[in-house]
Design an enzyme around this catalytic site. Structure first.
Site, mmCIF file in Angstrom:
data_model
loop_
_atom_site.group_PDB
_atom_site.id
_atom_site.type_symbol
_atom_site.label_atom_id
_atom_site.label_comp_id
_atom_site.label_asym_id
_atom_site.label_seq_id
_atom_site.Cartn_x
_atom_site.Cartn_y
_atom_site.Cartn_z
ATOM 1 N N SER A 132 13.665 12.149 6.070
ATOM 2 C CA SER A 132 14.267 13.295 5.387
ATOM 3 C C SER A 132 13.202 14.369 5.175
ATOM 4 C CB SER A 132 14.836 12.857 4.037
ATOM 5 O OG SER A 132 15.386 13.963 3.358
ATOM 6 N N LYS A 158 16.325 14.442 9.330
ATOM 7 C CA LYS A 158 17.332 15.000 8.436
ATOM 8 C C LYS A 158 16.718 16.196 7.747
ATOM 9 C CE LYS A 158 18.694 13.333 4.055
ATOM 10 N NZ LYS A 158 19.410 12.349 3.221
ATOM 11 N N LYS A 160 16.986 19.047 4.889
ATOM 12 C CA LYS A 160 17.668 19.526 3.696
ATOM 13 C C LYS A 160 18.026 20.990 3.937
ATOM 14 C CE LYS A 160 17.484 16.007 0.976
ATOM 15 N NZ LYS A 160 18.678 15.426 0.379
ATOM 16 N N ASP A 186 21.492 17.916 5.365
ATOM 17 C CA ASP A 186 21.999 17.434 4.084
ATOM 18 C C ASP A 186 22.005 18.592 3.097
ATOM 19 O OD1 ASP A 186 20.956 14.833 1.691
ATOM 20 O OD2 ASP A 186 22.674 16.206 1.757
ATOM 21 N N GLU A 211 25.795 16.469 5.945
ATOM 22 C CA GLU A 211 25.961 15.566 4.801
ATOM 23 C C GLU A 211 26.296 16.344 3.532
ATOM 24 O OE1 GLU A 211 22.488 13.189 4.121
ATOM 25 O OE2 GLU A 211 23.356 12.157 2.405
ATOM 26 N N ASP A 236 27.961 11.553 0.703
ATOM 27 C CA ASP A 236 26.924 10.823 -0.034
ATOM 28 C C ASP A 236 27.392 10.737 -1.490
ATOM 29 O OD1 ASP A 236 23.372 11.639 -0.702
ATOM 30 O OD2 ASP A 236 24.710 10.180 -1.616
ATOM 31 N N LYS A 260 24.324 4.270 -0.337
ATOM 32 C CA LYS A 260 23.184 4.118 -1.240
ATOM 33 C C LYS A 260 23.585 3.109 -2.318
ATOM 34 C CE LYS A 260 21.317 8.825 -1.100
ATOM 35 N NZ LYS A 260 21.238 10.080 -1.870
ATOM 36 N N GLY A 288 18.507 7.120 1.113
ATOM 37 C CA GLY A 288 17.292 6.758 0.363
ATOM 38 C C GLY A 288 17.184 7.590 -0.895
HETATM 39 O O1 LIG Z 1 13.903 9.132 2.269
HETATM 40 C C1 LIG Z 1 14.307 9.043 1.104
HETATM 41 O O2 LIG Z 1 14.232 8.037 0.386
HETATM 42 C C2 LIG Z 1 14.958 10.268 0.491
HETATM 43 C C3 LIG Z 1 16.111 10.714 1.328
HETATM 44 C C4 LIG Z 1 16.782 11.868 0.672
HETATM 45 O O3 LIG Z 1 16.760 12.956 1.197
HETATM 46 N N1 LIG Z 1 17.349 11.618 -0.499
HETATM 47 C C5 LIG Z 1 18.007 12.713 -1.194
HETATM 48 C C6 LIG Z 1 19.470 12.670 -0.924
HETATM 49 O O4 LIG Z 1 20.151 13.603 -1.348
HETATM 50 O O5 LIG Z 1 19.890 11.763 -0.227
HETATM 51 C C7 LIG Z 1 17.618 12.649 -2.630
HETATM 52 C C8 LIG Z 1 16.318 12.869 -2.935
HETATM 53 C C9 LIG Z 1 15.868 12.827 -4.247
HETATM 54 C C10 LIG Z 1 16.756 12.500 -5.255
HETATM 55 C C11 LIG Z 1 18.071 12.266 -4.937
HETATM 56 C C12 LIG Z 1 18.521 12.330 -3.604
#
Ligand SMILES: O=C(O)CCC(=O)N[C@@H](C(=O)O)c1ccccc1
Length: 365
Positions: A132, A158, A160, A186, A211, A236, A260, A288
């Site tokens: 990510s 991925k 953001k 995402d 996403e 998600d 998740k 994640g």
């Molecule tokens: O690689 C990882 O663990 C993070 C992946 C990721 O982007 N998580 C995001 C999400 O929206 O899924 C997230 C990050 C921080 C807190 C909440 C969500």
């Protein structure tokens, strides 16, 4: 096997680099860990709540309170599936419940000698690793970050996105790295249906998925958006249970699901979400929450189930942390190995825990 109590511990996990999403920037994680002590074994759980209720309604201090005051006192047994039923009388708090369930599952499995993967139904010994990439200060900086991750071997990127940072960064990554890179975005619910025409511009880039473009409770608008753009929609935040997954799929609100365990209340429910999606022919991948090696071990085991056909956010430990609290997860040929030992198959390093702990409390049962 008798339940003796839980040690609750908060640790500071500084991030290697700030992680920016549409709902804020994180510089370090305040992670709540649970260590359950039973008459036969110990088990570890990790709560994925953030310090502030920005991703969902949960936050670390709230999780500490609900675990201490309500969830632990409600437990009648070490058995994780029974414990989930015991905790169900309390509304919400899926991440807090998932941490308790994870610790109990780990204790049970360490006592029985069974690995998390075997228990969940893993069919692979390693899983492909996606990564990510946060919202970057500039396109050049984004491209250098993506180049570095591709060089490390990550098989899926991925990005953001948020209004003002979407089409341009995606186009730049496609133009620089070509059409073969598995690429998805995402939005963390940053758009509305009024942005449909703009989001349809992402159809030019052959993305795996978009996403959570819209709000968590906006299934009708997600279904409407799915009819206006070609790129598959993935949910998600909206998928809070197996039932919610079935409902979203039946409405046409998503064609892919990010699973998740913390968001759905634990690994047992995560497996049910997987089973529902497989029954509907909907591909899933493991999301994640910047987990330490403990949560990462459980997620990698989950990601080895048959329906997880897309690379997950199951990156190596060093994606986020200079030093993990367990043996680090490493990338080998773009894949991360599923631990084979009993339970999670990893344990935290006592010194690393000690150095990072900001608060510890024993809660007897
Ligand atoms: O690689 C990882 O663990 C993070 C992946 C990721 O982007 N998580 C995001 C999400 O929206 O899924 C997230 C990050 C921080 C807190 C909440 C969500």
């Amino acid at each position: 096997m008798k339940l003796e109590g839980f040690e609750l511990r908060r640790i500071r996990m500084p991030l290697r680099t700030p992680f920016r999403t549409s709902f804020g920037t994180e510089h370090e994680r305040d992670v709540l860990l649970l260590r359950v002590v039973t008459s036969e074994s110990e088990g570890w759980g990790e709560c994925v709540a953030m310090s502030s209720p920005l991703y969902s309604a949960e936050y670390v201090s709230g999780a500490v309170s609900v675990i201490k005051r309500f969830l632990i006192p409600s437990l009648s047994t070490v058995d994780a599936s029974r414990a989930v039923r015991d905790m169900a009388r309390f509304k919400g708090h899926p991440m807090a419940k998932a941490a308790v369930e994870m610790a109990l599952l780990d204790a049970q499995l360490r006592a029985s000698g069974m690995s998390f993967g075997t228990f969940l139904g893993a069919v692979r010994e390693s899983v492909p690793a996606g990564v990510s990439v946060g919202i970057a200060p500039s396109i050049p900086s984004l491209l250098s970050t993506v180049e570095d991750y591709l060089a490390q071997g990550y098989v899926r990127i991925k990005l953001k996105i948020e209004p003002g940072w979407d089409v341009s960064p995606v186009r730049a990554v496609r133009e620089r790295f070509g059409d073969d890179v598995q690429l998805q975005v995402d939005a963390n619910a940053a758009y509305t249906l009024a942005d449909a025409r703009h989001l349809a511009r992402l159809d030019d880039f052959d993305l795996l998925l978009i996403e959570q473009p819209l709000a968590e409770d906006d299934l009708r608008d997600h279904a409407a958006l799915a009819r206006l753009i070609r790129t598959p929609l993935c949910l998600d935040e909206s998928i809070t249970s197996a039932k919610a997954a079935a409902f979203a799929i039946s409405l046409g609100a998503c064609q892919v699901v990010n699973i998740k365990p913390g968001r759905v209340g634990g690994y047992l429910e995560a497996r049910r979400v997987h089973d529902v999606c497989v029954a509907h022919g909907v591909p899933v991948w493991c999301g994640g929450m910047l987990e330490t090696g403990l949560g990462r071990a459980a997620n990698v085991a989950l990601a080895a189930l048959p329906g997880f056909v897309l690379p997950g956010d199951t990156s190596a430990s060093d994606r986020y942390y200079v030093e993990d609290i367990t043996e680090p997860f490493v990338l080998e040929g773009g894949r991360v190995r599923v631990p084979g030992g009993a339970g999670l198959g990893v344990v935290p390093d006592g010194d690393a825990l000690g150095e990072r702990s900001t608060w510890v409390e024993w809660v007897p049962v």
